[in-house]
Design a protein around this motif. Structure first.
Motif, PDB file in Angstrom:
ATOM      1  N   ALA A 286       3.342  -1.680  -7.151  1.00  0.00           N
ATOM      2  CA  ALA A 286       2.329  -1.051  -7.543  1.00  0.00           C
ATOM      3  C   ALA A 286       1.651  -0.421  -6.070  1.00  0.00           C
ATOM      4  O   ALA A 286       1.328   0.849  -6.002  1.00  0.00           O
ATOM      5  CB  ALA A 286       1.244  -1.786  -7.933  1.00  0.00           C
ATOM      6  N   ALA A 287       1.889  -1.071  -5.141  1.00  0.00           N
ATOM      7  CA  ALA A 287       1.290  -0.662  -3.920  1.00  0.00           C
ATOM      8  C   ALA A 287       2.449   0.560  -3.491  1.00  0.00           C
ATOM      9  O   ALA A 287       1.851   1.612  -2.624  1.00  0.00           O
ATOM     10  CB  ALA A 287       1.663  -1.846  -2.648  1.00  0.00           C
ATOM     11  N   ALA A 288       3.671   0.902  -3.490  1.00  0.00           N
ATOM     12  CA  ALA A 288       4.414   1.416  -3.152  1.00  0.00           C
ATOM     13  C   ALA A 288       3.948   2.868  -3.808  1.00  0.00           C
ATOM     14  O   ALA A 288       4.064   4.258  -3.361  1.00  0.00           O
ATOM     15  CB  ALA A 288       6.044   1.219  -3.332  1.00  0.00           C
ATOM     16  N   VAL A 289       3.805   3.016  -5.155  1.00  0.00           N
ATOM     17  CA  VAL A 289       3.308   3.974  -5.996  1.00  0.00           C
ATOM     18  C   VAL A 289       1.811   4.742  -5.402  1.00  0.00           C
ATOM     19  O   VAL A 289       1.882   5.710  -5.128  1.00  0.00           O
ATOM     20  CB  VAL A 289       3.099   3.508  -7.303  1.00  0.00           C
ATOM     21  CG1 VAL A 289       2.731   4.645  -8.326  1.00  0.00           C
ATOM     22  CG2 VAL A 289       4.591   3.394  -7.815  1.00  0.00           C
ATOM     23  N   ALA A 290       0.953   3.726  -5.054  1.00  0.00           N
ATOM     24  CA  ALA A 290      -0.358   4.063  -4.712  1.00  0.00           C
ATOM     25  C   ALA A 290      -0.207   4.620  -3.112  1.00  0.00           C
ATOM     26  O   ALA A 290      -0.883   5.537  -2.877  1.00  0.00           O
ATOM     27  CB  ALA A 290      -1.024   2.618  -4.519  1.00  0.00           C
ATOM     28  N   ALA A 291       0.796   4.234  -2.686  1.00  0.00           N
ATOM     29  CA  ALA A 291       1.063   4.805  -1.181  1.00  0.00           C
ATOM     30  C   ALA A 291       1.351   6.223  -1.262  1.00  0.00           C
ATOM     31  O   ALA A 291       1.023   7.022  -0.459  1.00  0.00           O
ATOM     32  CB  ALA A 291       2.014   4.037  -0.360  1.00  0.00           C
ATOM     33  N   VAL A 292       2.294   6.697  -2.252  1.00  0.00           N
ATOM     34  CA  VAL A 292       2.781   7.707  -2.384  1.00  0.00           C
ATOM     35  C   VAL A 292       1.667   8.865  -2.910  1.00  0.00           C
ATOM     36  O   VAL A 292       1.503   9.858  -2.468  1.00  0.00           O
ATOM     37  CB  VAL A 292       3.953   8.035  -3.544  1.00  0.00           C
ATOM     38  CG1 VAL A 292       4.136   9.465  -3.906  1.00  0.00           C
ATOM     39  CG2 VAL A 292       4.962   7.179  -3.017  1.00  0.00           C
ATOM     40  N   VAL A 293       1.032   8.253  -3.670  1.00  0.00           N
ATOM     41  CA  VAL A 293      -0.217   8.909  -4.320  1.00  0.00           C
ATOM     42  C   VAL A 293      -1.479   9.237  -3.137  1.00  0.00           C
ATOM     43  O   VAL A 293      -1.884  10.339  -2.957  1.00  0.00           O
ATOM     44  CB  VAL A 293      -1.241   8.210  -5.501  1.00  0.00           C
ATOM     45  CG1 VAL A 293      -2.399   8.707  -5.774  1.00  0.00           C
ATOM     46  CG2 VAL A 293      -0.136   8.101  -6.707  1.00  0.00           C
TER      47      VAL A 293
ATOM     48  N   ALA B 149      -4.480   1.877  -2.204  1.00  0.00           N
ATOM     49  CA  ALA B 149      -2.929   1.374  -1.725  1.00  0.00           C
ATOM     50  C   ALA B 149      -3.198   0.029  -0.682  1.00  0.00           C
ATOM     51  O   ALA B 149      -2.206  -0.666  -0.663  1.00  0.00           O
ATOM     52  CB  ALA B 149      -2.501   2.683  -1.044  1.00  0.00           C
ATOM     53  N   VAL B 150      -4.084   0.258   0.085  1.00  0.00           N
ATOM     54  CA  VAL B 150      -4.217  -0.952   1.206  1.00  0.00           C
ATOM     55  C   VAL B 150      -4.650  -2.130   0.393  1.00  0.00           C
ATOM     56  O   VAL B 150      -4.032  -3.389   0.517  1.00  0.00           O
ATOM     57  CB  VAL B 150      -5.428  -0.518   2.077  1.00  0.00           C
ATOM     58  CG1 VAL B 150      -5.973  -1.885   2.756  1.00  0.00           C
ATOM     59  CG2 VAL B 150      -5.139   0.693   3.107  1.00  0.00           C
ATOM     60  N   PHE B 151      -5.596  -2.168  -0.790  1.00  0.00           N
ATOM     61  CA  PHE B 151      -5.910  -3.309  -1.349  1.00  0.00           C
ATOM     62  C   PHE B 151      -4.371  -3.665  -1.983  1.00  0.00           C
ATOM     63  O   PHE B 151      -4.237  -5.054  -2.103  1.00  0.00           O
ATOM     64  CB  PHE B 151      -6.868  -2.624  -2.869  1.00  0.00           C
ATOM     65  CG  PHE B 151      -7.022  -3.670  -3.527  1.00  0.00           C
ATOM     66  CD1 PHE B 151      -7.995  -4.686  -3.404  1.00  0.00           C
ATOM     67  CD2 PHE B 151      -6.315  -4.139  -4.720  1.00  0.00           C
ATOM     68  CE1 PHE B 151      -8.510  -5.651  -4.353  1.00  0.00           C
ATOM     69  CE2 PHE B 151      -6.685  -5.213  -5.536  1.00  0.00           C
ATOM     70  CZ  PHE B 151      -8.024  -5.943  -5.641  1.00  0.00           C
ATOM     71  N   LEU B 152      -3.699  -3.107  -2.757  1.00  0.00           N
ATOM     72  CA  LEU B 152      -2.330  -3.502  -3.634  1.00  0.00           C
ATOM     73  C   LEU B 152      -1.507  -3.911  -2.312  1.00  0.00           C
ATOM     74  O   LEU B 152      -0.797  -4.963  -2.710  1.00  0.00           O
ATOM     75  CB  LEU B 152      -1.941  -2.090  -4.436  1.00  0.00           C
ATOM     76  CG  LEU B 152      -2.647  -2.144  -5.500  1.00  0.00           C
ATOM     77  CD1 LEU B 152      -2.056  -0.770  -6.108  1.00  0.00           C
ATOM     78  CD2 LEU B 152      -2.751  -3.096  -6.721  1.00  0.00           C
TER      79      LEU B 152
END
Length: 200
Positions: free
Chosen positions: A60-67, A80-83
Motif C-alpha cells: 500500500a505504501a508503494a502505491v501511495a508513494a506513486v500517487v 504515503a509516509v503513514f503507510l
C-alpha cells in the motif's frame, strides 16, 4: 520494540521525505509518528495480528508513494509516509522478541502475523524484548536526527517520547509482576476479556 521506538522510526521516514517536500513538513511529521504507532492499536485485540500487516502495508505504501509523486499534496504525501511507517513497524516486529509476557525468556515463536503468508513469523530477537536497552538505543539513533529536521514542536514530541522510552526501560522487567497482580484483582467476569498473554 516499544511503540515510541516505532513512532520515532516513522518520524525518521518523515524527515527524509521532508527533505524533498519541506512545505509539507508538519503533515509528514504527524503522519510518520501516527503511522509508526498505528499497528499497536491492536494491543488488546489480537496484538501483532489485527492491525499488523508486514506485507500489505508495504504494498500500500508503494502505491501511495506513486500517487504522491504524481500528485504531491499534503494528503497524498502524508498517506504515503503513514503507510511506510506502519509497514516498517509491522516488519520490524519480527526482529524483536515474541508475544509472551516475559519476552526475555524466549518461549514464544510468534513475533508478528503475516496475513500474506497466512502464518506467524518467528521472532529474530535482534532486539531481545520491547524495553530492552538496545530498543532505547534504536529510538535515540532514529529519533534525535529525525527531530532535528523539524521545528520545536516536533522536537518536543520526540524528546517526550525518548523520556517515556527511558522510563519504560527502567521498569520493563517489573511489569509482568504488576500485570499478574492486577489480573488477580479483577472480577472473574472481567478476566475473560483480558488477552490470554496477560493472564498468569
Amino acid at each position: 520494540m516499544m511503540a515510541t521506538t516505532h513512532a520515532l522510526v516513522g518520524l525518521a521516514v518523515a524527515a527524509l521525505v521532508s527533505l524533498v517536500v519541506p512545505e509539507f513538513g508538519v503533515a509528514v511529521a504527524a503522519a510518520g509518528l501516527a503511522g509508526g504507532v498505528f499497528p499497536d492499536l491492536d494491543l488488546y485485540a489480537g496484538h501483532r495480528r489485527t492491525l499488523h500487516f508486514p506485507v500489505y502495508y508495504g504494498a500500500a505504501a508503494a502505491v501511495a508513494a506513486v500517487v504522491a509523486v504524481v500528485s504531491p499534496t499534503a494528503w497524498t504525501v502524508a498517506a504515503a509516509v503513514f503507510l511506510a511507517a506502519a509497514a516498517l513497524h509491522a516488519g520490524s516486529d519480527a526482529l524483536g522478541g515474541g508475544l509472551e509476557l516475559e519476552p526475555w525468556e524466549g518461549t514464544s515463536e510468534r513475533a508478528v502475523y503475516s496475513h500474506f503468508h497466512g502464518r506467524w513469523l518467528p521472532p529474530r530477537r535482534l532486539v531481545r524484548y520491547d524495553g530492552a536497552p538496545e530498543d532505547l538505543a534504536i529510538a535515540a539513533v532514529f529519533g534525535v536526527p529525525a527531530a532535528l529536521a523539524f521545528g520545536p514542536n516536533v522536537q518536543q514530541v520526540a524528546a517526550a517520547a525518548l523520556v517515556v522510552s527511558a522510563g519504560y526501560v527502567v521498569v520493563r522487567k517489573r511489569l509482568p509482576a504488576v500485570a499478574t497482580w492486577l489480573f488477580a484483582q479483577v472480577p472473574s467476569s472481567v478476566r475473560r476479556h483480558v488477552p490470554e498473554r496477560f493472564a498468569p
